[in-house]
Scaffold this motif. Structure first.
Motif, short mmCIF file in Angstrom:
data_model
loop_
_atom_site.label_atom_id
_atom_site.label_comp_id
_atom_site.label_asym_id
_atom_site.label_seq_id
_atom_site.Cartn_x
_atom_site.Cartn_y
_atom_site.Cartn_z
N SER A 340 0.82 -1.21 0.00
CA SER A 340 0.00 0.00 0.00
C SER A 340 0.86 1.27 0.00
O SER A 340 0.39 2.34 -0.36
N SER A 341 2.11 1.12 0.41
CA SER A 341 3.03 2.26 0.50
C SER A 341 3.77 2.54 -0.80
O SER A 341 4.34 3.62 -0.96
N GLU A 342 3.76 1.59 -1.71
CA GLU A 342 4.65 1.66 -2.88
C GLU A 342 4.52 2.97 -3.65
O GLU A 342 5.53 3.61 -3.99
N LYS A 343 3.31 3.39 -3.94
CA LYS A 343 3.15 4.58 -4.80
C LYS A 343 3.62 5.86 -4.13
O LYS A 343 3.84 6.87 -4.80
N TYR A 344 3.81 5.81 -2.81
CA TYR A 344 4.26 7.00 -2.08
C TYR A 344 5.76 7.00 -1.79
O TYR A 344 6.32 8.04 -1.46
N ILE A 345 6.41 5.84 -1.91
CA ILE A 345 7.82 5.75 -1.49
C ILE A 345 8.76 5.24 -2.57
O ILE A 345 9.97 5.33 -2.41
N SER A 346 8.23 4.70 -3.66
CA SER A 346 9.08 4.16 -4.71
C SER A 346 9.79 5.27 -5.47
O SER A 346 9.15 6.17 -6.03
N LYS A 347 11.11 5.23 -5.49
CA LYS A 347 11.90 6.24 -6.20
C LYS A 347 11.50 6.31 -7.67
O LYS A 347 11.40 7.41 -8.24
N ILE A 349 8.61 5.62 -9.16
CA ILE A 349 7.30 6.26 -9.32
C ILE A 349 7.39 7.75 -9.06
O ILE A 349 6.85 8.57 -9.81
N LEU A 350 8.09 8.13 -7.99
CA LEU A 350 8.22 9.54 -7.65
C LEU A 350 9.02 10.31 -8.69
O LEU A 350 8.69 11.46 -9.02
N LEU A 351 10.07 9.69 -9.22
CA LEU A 351 10.89 10.36 -10.24
C LEU A 351 10.09 10.56 -11.52
O LEU A 351 10.16 11.63 -12.15
N GLU A 352 9.34 9.55 -11.92
CA GLU A 352 8.52 9.68 -13.13
C GLU A 352 7.52 10.82 -12.99
O GLU A 352 7.32 11.62 -13.92
N ASP A 353 6.91 10.93 -11.82
CA ASP A 353 5.96 12.02 -11.57
C ASP A 353 6.67 13.37 -11.58
O ASP A 353 6.15 14.36 -12.12
#
Length: 365
Positions: A340-347, A349-353
């Motif tokens: 459940s945390s992946e979309k908030y902590i994955s480098k 995902i965050l970098l792509e955004d």
């Protein structure tokens, strides 16, 4: 668009090094045109990081001359990259007139990244810090005015930088910290009869609030809890807890050892005294590493997670509240907490955004 994210690092800083290295790998694995470089004069850094290093050895021996030479070389090197780059992302260089000069010369947009309240932090470093804070107020503010936009790891920092230059409309992007996200097997050894808690820091500085945690637990005599403290502890705190069986101290441990301890833990702790750094928000790697281990986090500061994210709890430093939160979390499998945390902590995902936001800000009007 082609991006270049850079910073200067005279000598090795493991935090900066690992953050930048992780970002480089995330960009490569995702096929993003986003290059990462650390400009350094340290030739002793491990070879595995060589891909992201741009090494320069100043010739001057005098400390001030060397400082100027190193920074001049850095910004000259950046300027030489202009034809290969559509947008620069630079970690803000404190009290640096050469950064300001570069920003005035460069023809491509430059976004400055901020990780702290720079002026306030300098002011806490004695007379030298106070003098440098004055220079940062003048030179740093001009740099922020000249750059295309500000990037902050928290919304609080973004607003702080805007207030520094009295420009609420300055372009800005939130880019919170992230980690490599791996779905390894999580072993769950939580016990119903004892609440085990994990608290990790490389060194427990006053802003971690360990002293406040100790005080709170000392005032609570009947709670069946066990706090695992990983990291270097001050002598004063060590003396305070040395005869209290509710605390177990380990010193520094590697990630595998921490993961093993986490197997029996129900929750982990963030920091409880960021106000000692004049901050109310944080975006620490430690919190993200906890979540990747399947540990919900109870913390004394706001993070960048949405309000409805149940596995990060912002609350007062109160043992009874911690226990209540831990009891609620016992019903969730650790894999569910991690996933459940992946979309908030994955480098990745965050970098792509972050890159998408940069591209939108730089679209032609």
């Amino acid at each position: 668009m082609k991006f270049l994210h850079t910073t200067m690092m005279k000598t090795e800083s493991s935090g900066i090094l690992n953050q930048m290295y992780g970002e480089s790998i995330a960009a490569h694995d995702s096929g993003m045109d986003y290059n990462v470089k650390i400009f350094t004069e340290d030739t002793s850094i491990a070879s595995k990081y060589s891909k992201i290093l741009e090494v320069y050895r100043p010739k001057k021996k005098n400390k001030i001359s060397r400082w100027v030479e190193f920074r001049r070389a850095y910004f000259n090197w950046l300027e030489s990259q202009q034809d290969e780059v559509d947008c620069f992302v630079l970690r803000h260089s404190l009290y640096d007139p050469l950064q300001l000069s570069f920003l005035k010369r460069v023809k491509k947009p430059v976004y400055l990244v901020h990780h702290t309240k720079e002026i306030e932090e300098l002011r806490t470093s004695g007379l030298k810090g106070k003098i440098l804070s004055i220079i940062e107020t003048i030179v740093g503010n001009r740099s922020i005015q000249c750059c295309a936009g500000v990037v902050g790891v928290t919304n609080e920092l973004i607003e702080y930088e805007k207030q520094r230059i009295n420009d609420p409309d300055k372009k800005s992007i939130l880019y919170s910290n992230g980690i490599f996200f791996e779905k390894n097997e999580i072993i769950d050894h939580r016990k119903p009869d004892i609440l085990e808690i994990l608290f990790v820091a490389s060194y427990f500085y006053d802003w971690h609030g360990l002293d406040l945690l100790i005080q709170s637990i000392k005032q609570s005599h009947n709670q069946n809890i066990l706090v695992h403290l990983v990291g270097k502890i001050s002598e004063k705190d060590q003396v305070t807890i040395q005869n209290d069986p509710r605390f177990v101290c380990y010193g520094h441990l590697n990630s595998d050892s921490i993961a093993k301890i986490s197997q029996s833990c129900v929750i982990a702790l963030g920091s409880f005294a960021l106000y000692r750094k004049n901050l109310t928000e944080g975006s620490t790697l430690k919190v993200r590493e906890y979540l990747a281990l399947g540990l919900p986090v109870y913390s004394g500061h706001i993070d960048t997670f949405p309000d409805n994210f149940k596995f990060y709890k912002f609350g007062e430093l109160c043992i009874n509240d911690m226990i209540q939160y831990a009891n609620e979390m016992m019903s969730y499998p650790k894999e569910v907490i991690r996933d459940s945390s992946e979309k908030y902590i994955s480098k990745s995902i965050l970098l792509e955004d972050f890159i998408k936001k940069l591209e939108r800000l730089n679209e032609p009007d």
